[in-house]
Design a protein around this motif. Structure first.
Motif, PDB file in Angstrom:
ATOM      1  N   GLU A 170      -7.566   2.284   5.945  1.00  0.00           N
ATOM      2  CA  GLU A 170      -8.281   1.054   5.579  1.00  0.00           C
ATOM      3  C   GLU A 170      -7.672  -0.152   6.292  1.00  0.00           C
ATOM      4  O   GLU A 170      -6.535  -0.109   6.747  1.00  0.00           O
ATOM      5  N   GLU A 198      -3.687  -1.658   6.348  1.00  0.00           N
ATOM      6  CA  GLU A 198      -2.645  -0.625   6.299  1.00  0.00           C
ATOM      7  C   GLU A 198      -1.974  -0.512   7.664  1.00  0.00           C
ATOM      8  O   GLU A 198      -2.200   0.436   8.424  1.00  0.00           O
ATOM      9  N   ASP A 222       0.821  -1.209   0.000  1.00  0.00           N
ATOM     10  CA  ASP A 222       0.000   0.000   0.000  1.00  0.00           C
ATOM     11  C   ASP A 222       0.859   1.265   0.000  1.00  0.00           C
ATOM     12  O   ASP A 222       1.938   1.304   0.593  1.00  0.00           O
ATOM     13  N   ARG A 223       0.332   2.294  -0.660  1.00  0.00           N
ATOM     14  CA  ARG A 223       0.966   3.637  -0.729  1.00  0.00           C
ATOM     15  C   ARG A 223       2.351   3.624  -1.373  1.00  0.00           C
ATOM     16  O   ARG A 223       3.274   4.281  -0.892  1.00  0.00           O
TER      17      ARG A 223
HETATM   18 MG    MG Z   1      -4.975   1.524  -0.915  1.00  0.00          MG
END
Ligand code: MG
Ligand code: NYM
Length: 223
Positions: free
Chosen positions: A162, A165, A28-29
């Motif tokens: 979310e 994460e 993620d990210r």
């Molecule tokens: Mg995401």
């Protein structure tokens, strides 16, 4: 009588070379969505048609359910959410195939590798079991993995909003991704600037487009 048509030659156009299936993966990210969109722009800007897709596709009824799971609106069994993510890809299968056949490339922000890496990061599900529901989807020509230290990703905007994460979870996800690698994967240093990452991705895509034979797409995880 008009015989002029007898002299005309009938030319049968060759079917277009299929498009390339390009997948962008990463924790993620790491900048996947930004880079996927830039890649689509780059290809379309140089006369090679390409479309953008992303998974989860939150616009379908299955995608809406996934969205509320991710935002902690509903709780689902680990097996159930895994199969929903998978079903969300299968519902786009016809579009992926028809686009590639038309000669356009498909750039996808996350694919079955996310499905397996994230689900198998839960201790309840094994890697092999997770692969089963995506087996047979078209295997990408190239997987571009955006590699960024997880501590650095955690400082990026809205991290933590979310499910999943969370640093410890992402470490297990990363380990799973590494277990899924094969020679179609290319690691991209995602700690560089947006423009530098963009250039590396474009270079990889140019290489793949030059080298690939673009024969029929084999099925993913079919041995
Ligand atoms: Mg995401
Ligand atoms: N995710 C994504 C999964 O757990 N399984 C999947 O099959 C896919 C495609 O959903 N944390 C997870 C990874 C992300 C989250 O993705 C939402 P995004 O790209 O942030 O919308």
């Amino acid at each position: 009588m008009n015989y002029s048509s007898c002299n005309s030659t009938t030319s049968v156009a060759a079917p277009p070379r299929r498009g390339a299936l390009i997948v962008i993966e990463g924790c993620d990210r790491t900048g996947k969505t930004t880079q996927a969109m830039k890649l689509v722009e780059y290809l379309n800007g140089s006369d090679r048609k390409a479309i953008f897709m992303r998974f989860p596709d939150r616009t379908t009824p299955i995608g809406c359910l996934i969205d509320s799971y991710l935002s902690r609106g509903v709780n689902l069994e680990d097996q159930v959410i895994h199969l929903l993510f998978s079903a969300n890809r299968w519902e786009s299968h016809p579009k992926i195939i028809s686009t590639l056949k038309s000669g356009a490339s498909v750039i996808i922000d996350r694919y079955a590798f996310s499905g397996v890496a994230f689900s198998a990061a839960k201790e309840s599900l094994g890697l092999q079991w997770c692969k089963g529901s995506d087996a047979g989807l078209p295997k990408p020509d190239v997987v571009l993995f955006l590699d960024l230290p997880l501590e650095q990703a955690a400082t990026r905007g809205e991290y933590g909003s979310e499910r999943y994460e969370e640093l410890k979870f992402q470490q297990r996800v990363y380990k799973n991704y590494m277990a899924l690698r094969d020679d179609t994967w290319k690691m991209i240093d995602a700690s560089k600037s947006i423009e530098e990452v963009q250039r590396s991705m474009e270079a990889e895509v140019e290489r793949v487009m030059k080298e690939s034979k673009f024969g029929p797409l084999p099925g993913l995880w079919w041995s």
